[in-house]
Motif scaffolding. Structure first.
Motif, short mmCIF file in Angstrom:
data_model
loop_
_atom_site.label_atom_id
_atom_site.label_comp_id
_atom_site.label_asym_id
_atom_site.label_seq_id
_atom_site.Cartn_x
_atom_site.Cartn_y
_atom_site.Cartn_z
N PRO A 26 -8.58 24.40 63.26
CA PRO A 26 -9.62 25.44 63.67
C PRO A 26 -10.75 25.48 62.92
O PRO A 26 -12.03 25.89 63.54
N SER A 27 -11.06 24.90 62.00
CA SER A 27 -12.28 24.72 61.11
C SER A 27 -13.14 23.74 62.05
O SER A 27 -14.35 24.04 62.20
N LEU A 28 -12.65 22.88 62.88
CA LEU A 28 -13.25 22.04 63.96
C LEU A 28 -13.33 22.56 65.19
O LEU A 28 -14.33 22.69 65.93
N ALA A 29 -12.42 23.24 65.65
CA ALA A 29 -12.28 23.75 67.13
C ALA A 29 -12.54 25.04 67.51
O ALA A 29 -12.54 25.61 68.62
N PHE A 30 -12.20 26.05 66.25
CA PHE A 30 -12.19 27.35 66.87
C PHE A 30 -13.43 28.06 67.54
O PHE A 30 -13.35 28.65 68.15
N GLY A 31 -14.49 27.31 67.31
CA GLY A 31 -15.66 27.80 67.63
C GLY A 31 -15.74 27.45 69.16
O GLY A 31 -16.44 28.29 69.94
N LEU A 32 -15.13 26.47 69.74
CA LEU A 32 -15.06 26.16 70.97
C LEU A 32 -14.31 27.24 72.06
O LEU A 32 -14.48 27.23 73.33
N THR A 33 -13.63 28.12 71.39
CA THR A 33 -12.84 29.08 71.94
C THR A 33 -13.73 30.25 72.27
O THR A 33 -12.94 31.41 72.61
N VAL A 34 -14.95 30.50 71.81
CA VAL A 34 -15.69 31.51 71.86
C VAL A 34 -15.52 32.23 72.96
O VAL A 34 -15.67 33.60 73.48
N GLY A 35 -15.64 31.36 74.02
CA GLY A 35 -15.88 32.02 75.70
C GLY A 35 -14.56 32.50 76.12
O GLY A 35 -14.40 33.58 76.86
N GLN A 36 -13.20 32.07 75.59
CA GLN A 36 -12.10 32.78 75.67
C GLN A 36 -11.85 34.02 75.16
O GLN A 36 -10.87 34.74 75.32
N GLY A 70 -12.83 38.77 75.55
CA GLY A 70 -11.76 39.97 75.66
C GLY A 70 -11.38 40.55 74.58
O GLY A 70 -11.50 42.02 74.55
N TRP A 71 -11.36 39.91 73.33
CA TRP A 71 -10.96 40.46 72.20
C TRP A 71 -12.06 41.19 71.63
O TRP A 71 -11.73 41.76 70.47
N PHE A 72 -13.30 40.80 71.76
CA PHE A 72 -14.67 41.14 70.96
C PHE A 72 -15.34 42.23 72.20
O PHE A 72 -16.57 42.23 72.14
N ASP A 73 -14.45 43.01 72.56
CA ASP A 73 -15.13 44.46 73.24
C ASP A 73 -15.89 43.68 74.60
O ASP A 73 -16.66 44.34 75.24
N GLY A 74 -15.45 42.50 75.02
CA GLY A 74 -16.05 42.07 76.28
C GLY A 74 -17.33 41.22 75.99
O GLY A 74 -18.21 41.23 77.05
N HIS A 75 -17.92 41.45 74.53
CA HIS A 75 -19.17 41.04 74.27
C HIS A 75 -19.19 39.25 73.94
O HIS A 75 -18.36 38.72 73.34
N ALA A 76 -19.92 38.82 74.82
CA ALA A 76 -20.30 37.34 74.88
C ALA A 76 -20.99 36.94 73.38
O ALA A 76 -21.97 37.39 72.79
N LEU A 77 -20.43 35.90 72.74
CA LEU A 77 -20.87 35.63 71.42
C LEU A 77 -21.44 34.00 71.37
O LEU A 77 -21.33 33.35 70.40
N THR A 78 -21.79 33.69 72.60
CA THR A 78 -22.41 32.23 72.78
C THR A 78 -23.84 32.14 72.15
O THR A 78 -24.69 33.15 72.20
N PRO A 79 -24.14 31.00 71.43
CA PRO A 79 -25.48 30.95 71.06
C PRO A 79 -26.46 30.74 71.97
O PRO A 79 -26.42 30.62 73.10
N THR A 80 -27.60 31.05 71.60
CA THR A 80 -29.04 31.04 72.41
C THR A 80 -29.70 29.91 71.93
O THR A 80 -29.53 29.52 70.91
N VAL A 81 -30.62 29.28 72.65
CA VAL A 81 -31.33 28.03 72.54
C VAL A 81 -32.03 28.20 71.27
O VAL A 81 -32.27 27.56 70.34
N THR A 82 -32.73 29.54 71.23
CA THR A 82 -33.78 29.58 70.08
C THR A 82 -33.06 29.60 68.80
O THR A 82 -33.30 28.83 67.56
#
Length: 664
Positions: A472-482, A485-497
């Motif tokens: 998970p230390s390596l790969a957990f962040g890659l599951t952010v898109g999936q 739904g557990w985070f109130d439907g809020h997208a947590l993807t990074p922005t370019v800035t």
């Protein structure tokens, strides 16, 4: 079996394991390890099953009245939303890893049975906090964790450091719990219930009469439990406990409870802009101050302790800008790589025979001695420094994105000033985090000197846990898109800035620290003017183990060996000596609180001994003197008694005559 039934079993199983372990620890020692591991494993599996069944959908609530209490009832209630089920999985997984790791790490410890039982009880208490839908029941788990931390931090009670650290942890967290308790009562009085759903409903309808006061009282308890400024000083000292305990406290229990509590009741805090501003300032000071302190620490566990304080600052910063999804996402990500860092540090300490980075920097060959810890800790340090694609990058970027949106006024309810405060402090902390992570790696694994001592191979359970947590230390962040739904439907993807800024400053921090290390290493290797190299015939042979333990130059080194190359000293300059002692906060507290209390205690003792006891002694002295006089008259001689009687009669007769004469 229903989801609510499974959820009830999740905290219940570790509790039963703890009770059985305490009862059978001495009479049936063969059952201790199974009773420690199996209930925790079962709780982790059931927590994962509950998370799958909940699926990020609407909350699942169930309750039964615990006892009639009058106007504000207390219910045995469950509240299973996306945040709760994911945090429960984290607690179960980390607790399982700690229990497995401890079977090897403490295999020769005579107090292992009580230790394992307390770990299980600690786990059960945190799971109760996570799943509870009633604040009074949550408070039970909250306080049980406090007493468990007291016993576990003081596990090595023979040492004065462990005794002092356990007492300090208990007192500082209790200092925050007092206003926290008043805040809970005030919140229930305004909302008319201790149920979390009822409180959130009251907030939504504007039913809170004193939102700022309630939020600030609750923040005091959160600051104590989650080690935020100014109640963070107990956490670095708590490193006196066993390393697996540190991993559990820092990754999944105790310090995570405060952040989780604010996330669950975030609408209460969001009802007060002043409370969010206070939370943002507290987070900013905590982040920057702890990162500077981490860069100056010599003890590897204290570096990680200050690192935890800073990462918790990121979480509280996300909450201050109104994004509980980013806060809990970083809580989950941090739990994985921080547990790995502490458990890996335990392997390093065992292999090196010391927890001092300065001593480790005098060794070479540690990566060859402990390749599993070397590679897994490297992964965890990349995650801590938020280097893509490791987990810490995605979760820390979620916090920075939330702060960016708040600073631009895109977040409803969060002050823009709070957004700017968290964003600037977060970027500065990212530089410092990469710096102290790089420094730790260089000093621990790139030492130059005698070969590291060989203390034997690590148990398979310990190394297996490290590789399990590395995933998970390596790969957990890659599951952010999936996980949206557990985070109130809020997208947590990074922005370019934020991605460019965050990664850029992290690379700068790491590269500058590496350059400083190269410079200090070169300077340390250069003999001072007039010094001559030592030869075998010039100095007595010093074993490598003795050289490490005493910090003396090993056989054949430079005669006047300089201090180990530490880039932290060069980077911090004059600030280093202040950062190394936590900016003297303990000294300030000692002056402001400890000394006045001690002076008051001395005054009370003086009054008790010199005033109260004087009156007590005086009250007893007079009867004693009278008794002594009466005792002297009791001679046992009949003639003496008759003479006294006659003398008394004469005196009375004379007195009667005088009275009669005066009356006439």
């Amino acid at each position: 079996m229903t989801t609510t039934t499974l959820a009830v079993l999740v905290p219940l199983l570790p509790f039963l394991g703890a009770a059985a372990g305490l009862l059978l620890g001495r009479t049936a020692p063969g059952f201790v390890r199974p009773l420690a591991v199996l209930p925790t494993v079962a709780a982790a599996v059931l927590a994962a099953l509950v998370a799958v069944r909940q699926g990020g959908d609407g909350p699942i609530d169930a309750s039964t009245q615990l006892t009639p209490t009058g106007s504000v009832p207390i219910d045995l209630a469950l509240h299973l939303d996306g945040f709760a089920v994911l945090v429960a999985v984290l607690v179960g997984v980390v607790a399982t890893c700690v229990q497995l790791y401890s079977t090897g790490y403490l295999r020769d410890d005579p107090r292992y049975p009580s230790y394992a039982a307390l770990i299980s009880l600690f786990t059960s208490a945190m799971l109760l906090v996570v799943y509870s839908g009633d604040l009074m029941v949550l408070l039970v788990g909250w306080e049980i964790m406090g007493i468990c931390s007291y016993f576990l931090v003081g596990h090595y009670w023979e040492t004065p450091e462990a005794r002092a650290a356990s007492l300090k942890a208990f007192l500082v967290t209790k200092l925050g719990d007092v206003p926290f308790l008043f805040g809970l009562f005030a919140l229930a009085a305004d909302a008319g219930t201790f149920r979390i759903t009822g409180i959130l409903g009251a907030v939504g309808s504007g039913g809170l009469d004193h939102p700022t006061l309630i939020a600030l009282l609750l923040l005091a308890g959160v600051a104590g439990k989650s080690a935020q400024f100014p109640l963070h000083t107990w956490l670095p000292d708590a490193m006196a406990g066993p390393t697996p305990v540190s991993a559990l406290i820092h990754a999944a229990t105790m310090v995570a409870a405060g952040v989780y509590f604010v996330a669950r009741l975030l609408p209460v805090f969001a009802a007060s802009a002043a409370a969010l501003t206070v939370l943002a300032v507290m987070a900013a000071v905590t982040m920057v101050g702890s990162a500077l302190a981490a860069l100056a620490q010599d003890d590897i566990k204290r570096v990680l302790a200050y690192s935890t304080i800073g990462q918790l600052g990121y979480m509280t910063g996300a909450l201050a800008v109104g994004d509980r999804g980013a806060a809990v996402f970083h809580l989950l990500s941090h739990g994985a790589f921080k547990a790995l860092l502490f458990l890996g540090a335990g392997v390093i300490i065992h292999a090196a025979g010391t927890n001092s980075l300065a001593a480790m920097s005098r060794m070479s060959g540690l990566p060859k001695r402990i390749p599993d810890a070397y590679w897994t800790m490297t992964i965890a340090l990349f995650a801590l420094a938020a280097i893509p694609p490791f987990a810490g990058f995605f979760s820390k970027e979620a916090v920075l994105v939330a702060a960016e949106h708040a600073s631009l006024g895109d977040t409803t309810g969060a002050p823009s000033g709070a957004g700017w405060t968290v964003l600037v402090a977060g970027l500065l902390t990212a530089v410092l985090t990469a710096a102290y992570a790089t420094r730790l790696w260089l000093l621990a694994f790139r030492g130059r000197g005698p070969a590291a001592p060989d203390h034997g191979k690590q148990p398979v359970a310990m190394n297996g846990v490290l590789w399990f947590l590395a995933i998970p230390s390596l790969a957990f962040g890659l599951t952010v898109g999936q996980l949206a739904g557990w985070f109130d439907g809020h997208a947590l993807t990074p922005t370019v800035t934020t991605a460019v800024l965050g990664t850029g400053v992290a690379l700068v921090g790491g590269l500058v620290t590496y350059g400083a290390w190269r410079h200090t290493t070169a300077m340390a290797a250069r003999p001072p003017i007039g010094a001559v190299a030592a030869h075998p015939e010039d100095s007595p042979a010093v074993s490598e183990a003795e050289a490490i333990a005493t910090h003396t130059p090993a056989y054949g080194d430079i005669a006047s060996a300089p201090d180990p190359a530490d880039p932290g000293r060069l980077l911090l300059g004059p600030l280093h000596r202040h950062a190394a002692v936590g900016f003297h906060l303990d000294a300030v507290y000692h002056t402001l609180f400890v000394r006045p209390v001690q002076a008051a205690a001395e005054l009370v003792r003086f009054l008790d001994r010199e005033v109260v006891e004087t009156y007590v002694r005086g009250a007893g002295t007079l009867p004693r003197l009278l008794g002594a006089g009466v005792r002297r008259a009791q001679t046992g001689n009949v003639q003496t008694y008759l003479s006294a009687l006659l003398a008394g009669s004469v005196v009375l007769a004379i007195a009667a005559v005088i009275v009669a004469a005066v009356g006439a």
